[in-house]
Design a protein around this motif. Structure first.
Motif, PDB file in Angstrom:
ATOM      1  N   ALA A 113       1.122  -1.107   0.240  1.00 12.31           N
ATOM      2  CA  ALA A 113       0.300  -0.156   0.064  1.00 12.31           C
ATOM      3  C   ALA A 113       0.990   1.494  -0.221  1.00 12.31           C
ATOM      4  CB  ALA A 113      -1.114   0.127   1.484  1.00 12.31           C
ATOM      5  N   ALA A 114       1.890   1.185   0.921  1.00 10.13           N
ATOM      6  CA  ALA A 114       2.497   2.673   0.645  1.00 10.13           C
ATOM      7  C   ALA A 114       3.257   2.728  -0.460  1.00 10.13           C
ATOM      8  CB  ALA A 114       3.920   2.311   1.900  1.00 10.13           C
ATOM      9  N   ALA A 115       3.877   1.594  -1.156  1.00  8.06           N
ATOM     10  CA  ALA A 115       4.133   1.634  -2.726  1.00  8.06           C
ATOM     11  C   ALA A 115       3.667   2.159  -4.256  1.00  8.06           C
ATOM     12  CB  ALA A 115       5.057   0.638  -3.105  1.00  8.06           C
ATOM     13  N   ARG A 116       2.109   1.994  -3.664  1.00  8.34           N
ATOM     14  CA  ARG A 116       1.284   2.302  -4.393  1.00  8.34           C
ATOM     15  C   ARG A 116       1.107   3.665  -3.857  1.00  8.34           C
ATOM     16  NH1 ARG A 116      -2.372  -1.959  -6.528  1.00  8.34           N
ATOM     17  NH2 ARG A 116      -2.571   0.169  -8.112  1.00  8.34           N
ATOM     18  N   ILE A 117       0.764   3.970  -3.096  1.00  7.24           N
ATOM     19  CA  ILE A 117       0.834   5.571  -2.359  1.00  7.24           C
ATOM     20  C   ILE A 117       2.301   6.560  -3.154  1.00  7.24           C
ATOM     21  CG2 ILE A 117       0.648   7.252  -1.007  1.00  7.24           C
ATOM     22  CD1 ILE A 117      -0.867   4.851   0.782  1.00  7.24           C
ATOM     23  N   ALA A 118       2.905   6.276  -3.154  1.00  4.47           N
ATOM     24  CA  ALA A 118       4.694   6.710  -3.114  1.00  4.47           C
ATOM     25  C   ALA A 118       4.660   6.917  -4.468  1.00  4.47           C
ATOM     26  CB  ALA A 118       5.508   5.996  -2.825  1.00  4.47           C
ATOM     27  N   GLU A 119       4.264   6.143  -5.674  1.00  2.00           N
ATOM     28  CA  GLU A 119       3.784   6.466  -7.332  1.00  2.00           C
ATOM     29  C   GLU A 119       3.175   7.095  -7.711  1.00  2.00           C
ATOM     30  OE1 GLU A 119       2.047   2.487  -8.324  1.00  2.00           O
ATOM     31  OE2 GLU A 119       3.868   1.154  -7.876  1.00  2.00           O
ATOM     32  N   ILE A 120       2.088   7.057  -6.619  1.00  2.24           N
ATOM     33  CA  ILE A 120       0.972   8.805  -7.208  1.00  2.24           C
ATOM     34  C   ILE A 120       1.918  10.075  -6.394  1.00  2.24           C
ATOM     35  CG2 ILE A 120      -0.622   7.516  -8.341  1.00  2.24           C
ATOM     36  CD1 ILE A 120      -2.108   8.102  -5.198  1.00  2.24           C
ATOM     37  N   THR A 121       2.814   9.854  -5.172  1.00  2.40           N
ATOM     38  CA  THR A 121       2.602  11.408  -4.884  1.00  2.40           C
ATOM     39  C   THR A 121       3.597  12.083  -5.791  1.00  2.40           C
ATOM     40  OG1 THR A 121       4.272   9.886  -3.306  1.00  2.40           O
ATOM     41  CG2 THR A 121       2.333  11.146  -2.090  1.00  2.40           C
ATOM     42  N   PRO A 122       3.491  13.761  -5.197  1.00  2.00           N
ATOM     43  CA  PRO A 122       5.194  13.849  -6.585  1.00  2.00           C
ATOM     44  C   PRO A 122       6.525  13.574  -5.440  1.00  2.00           C
ATOM     45  CG  PRO A 122       3.511  15.969  -4.649  1.00  2.00           C
ATOM     46  CD  PRO A 122       2.846  14.625  -4.718  1.00  2.00           C
ATOM     47  N   GLU A 123       7.088  13.770  -7.383  1.00  2.00           N
ATOM     48  CA  GLU A 123       8.610  12.865  -7.522  1.00  2.00           C
ATOM     49  C   GLU A 123       9.279  13.378  -6.543  1.00  2.00           C
ATOM     50  OE1 GLU A 123      12.352  12.790  -9.976  1.00  2.00           O
ATOM     51  OE2 GLU A 123      10.133  14.703 -10.458  1.00  2.00           O
ATOM     52  N   GLY A 124       9.607  12.374  -5.447  1.00  3.72           N
ATOM     53  CA  GLY A 124      11.029  13.005  -4.382  1.00  3.72           C
ATOM     54  C   GLY A 124      10.608  12.573  -2.579  1.00  3.72           C
ATOM     55  N   MET A 125       8.414  12.428  -3.062  1.00  3.30           N
ATOM     56  CA  MET A 125       8.306  11.760  -2.028  1.00  3.30           C
ATOM     57  C   MET A 125       7.771  10.638  -1.875  1.00  3.30           C
ATOM     58  SD  MET A 125       5.763  15.722  -0.968  1.00  3.30           S
ATOM     59  CE  MET A 125       5.285  15.266  -0.017  1.00  3.30           C
ATOM     60  N   ASP A 126       8.458  10.146  -1.402  1.00  3.29           N
ATOM     61  CA  ASP A 126       8.172   8.560  -1.591  1.00  3.29           C
ATOM     62  C   ASP A 126       8.627   7.932  -0.688  1.00  3.29           C
ATOM     63  OD1 ASP A 126       8.460   8.791  -4.466  1.00  3.29           O
ATOM     64  OD2 ASP A 126      10.843   8.625  -4.179  1.00  3.29           O
ATOM     65  N   LYS A 127       8.137   8.107   1.399  1.00  2.00           N
ATOM     66  CA  LYS A 127       8.333   7.799   2.529  1.00  2.00           C
ATOM     67  C   LYS A 127       6.204   8.112   2.544  1.00  2.00           C
ATOM     68  CE  LYS A 127      12.207   7.043   1.618  1.00  2.00           C
ATOM     69  NZ  LYS A 127      12.980   5.696   1.256  1.00  2.00           N
TER      70      LYS A 127
END
Length: 440
Positions: free
Chosen positions: A91-105
């Motif tokens: 789920a965290a990885a899926r969120i990180a796919e759609i957040t702005p670039e560089g916001m991966d945590k």
């Protein structure tokens, strides 16, 4: 021996409600499907609010229901303190796919309120990890809403939410809101005037010193206080000032996230990237409570890499990354992708905007604001009875088969993103009739 009691309304202390009025005049919802709720008697209520700004994909989505059911049969609960389960990481990885670039945590919470308090704690921990422990001051905005935890409530700027509870967090200040500028009345989309209000942050820096300010938290579009759309250039100025003075910028995207204004997040639509972002509501389509905080990789790295061996952030919740919530989030994000719900919102936005602004001709309408699939219709208050006109409109709309939301004397609309033109016509037509009926 416990004797079963008949079902009644006495035991439940309802949130944000006039309990005395409701229990004397209950309006109940028993079922939901697609664009509609249904009363216990089977009467349809068109949902003009996506529940509470959250059921963006509509109600009763089979894909989400089946994901929850399947996950419950596999793993009902597992702690995430020093342990993990795969679906939370997915789920965290899926969120990180759609957040702005560089916001991966991504840090999981259970609500928007918890997300707000989590974001503020992360901001404080970030500065301490970098050796700037003097940065303890938090800046919010008048008429801002960041949930009901003590952190979010302190940084928030709604008087009624604060006055009842006495002292809140220390070292908190507020920027002015952007509402009510005469030259912005009945603006469509972002208004032209008011970017200068962001410059008040310069005054706070001069007053307190930049070295004392940890973060500024704002909603890209303020929803709960009546759809306050940022003036053109306002968020850009705020971003520039935060960068200039080393202050973290936090966007509360609990309402504007997951397609509400036509993009995955408001940051994308409005062209400004924060350092930390909160989310909830549309994350799981409200099928299971869940919230999250996304932050720039640099923020995470400063806290995690800068800490000694062991726990780096002394914060978390029993239900962080709950398996059922994670399953609901994944299914919801897949629905958004497969059906391009943000794109669908953008496609109907012009029709929505024109329909909302058609209410300008109704009596007592003193302003209309919109952004994406949100609209706020502000009504002139009745003398000595602030909020009563809009509340009467709310009740009349429900009785006439449409759900709207009110805050003060503002009617707020935020329908599911699956709305079609016929739904828009019915929603606005019913609201128009209710406003006219409550003109006195």
């Amino acid at each position: 021996m416990n004797v079963p009691r008949p079902n009644n309304l006495d035991a439940y202390w309802m949130p944000y409600s006039d309990n005395k009025y409701f229990k004397a005049n209950p309006r109940m919802i028993a079922r939901a499907e697609g664009m509609s709720y249904f009363t216990p008697e089977g009467r349809e209520i068109l949902d003009g609010t996506a529940g509470l700004w959250c059921c963006n994909a509509g109600h009763g989505r089979r894909e989400i229901k089946e994901a929850i059911q399947q996950q419950a049969a596999i793993l009902d609960y597992a702690p995430t303190f020093q342990l993990g389960h795969p679906i939370a990481f997915e789920a965290a990885a899926r969120i990180a796919e759609i957040t702005p670039e560089g916001m991966d945590k991504v840090f999981f919470t259970n609500s928007g309120s918890e997300s707000a308090d989590t974001a503020l704690k992360i901001a404080l921990a970030y500065h301490k990890a970098r050796g700037e422990s003097s940065r303890v001051r938090l800046v919010g905005r008048e008429r801002g809403y960041h949930g009901v935890g003590f952190g979010g409530m302190s940084v928030g700027g709604i008087g009624g939410n604060r006055k009842q509870f006495g002292a809140l967090l220390p070292y908190v200040d507020h920027l002015p809101h952007t509402h009510g500028l005469a030259e912005n009345l009945f603006a469509k989309g972002q208004p032209d005037h008011g970017a200068h209000l962001a410059d008040v942050l310069e005054n706070l820096v001069a007053l307190h010193g930049a070295e004392t300010i940890a973060a500024v938290m704002v909603e890209p579009v303020a929803g709960s206080t009546g759809v306050l759309v940022p003036p053109k250039g306002y968020l850009e100025r705020l971003r520039a000032l935060c960068t200039k003075y080393g202050i973290l910028l936090i966007f509360d995207e609990v309402i504007t996230g997951f397609g509400r204004i036509g993009t995955n997040f408001g940051a994308e639509r409005l062209g400004v990237t924060p350092d930390i972002m909160t989310m909830a509501k549309g994350l799981t389509n409200a099928a299971v409570p869940m919230g999250a905080v996304a932050c720039r990789n640099e923020v995470y790295d400063a806290i995690v890499d800068g800490a000694p061996a062991g726990i780096e952030l002394f914060h978390g919740y029993t239900y962080s990354g709950h398996p059922l919530a994670a399953a609901a989030a994944i299914a919801t994000m897949e629905l958004h992708r497969a059906e391009d719900l943000p794109g669908r919102a953008r496609a109907i936005e012009p029709y929505w905007q024109e329909a909302a602004h058609s209410l300008r001709a109704a009596p007592n309408v003193i302003d209309i604001r919109d952004c994406g699939l949100i609209a706020g219709i502000e009504l002139a208050p009745r003398p000595g009875k602030v909020g009563q006109r809009a509340m009467d409109v709310f009740r009349r709309c429900f009785d006439d088969g449409v759900l709207v939301r009110v805050t003060g004397d503002i009617v707020a609309l935020s329908p599911p993103l699956i709305i079609e033109k016929g739904h828009v016509d019915r929603l606005i037509g019913t609201l128009d009739a209710a406003i006219r009926a409550e003109a006195a």
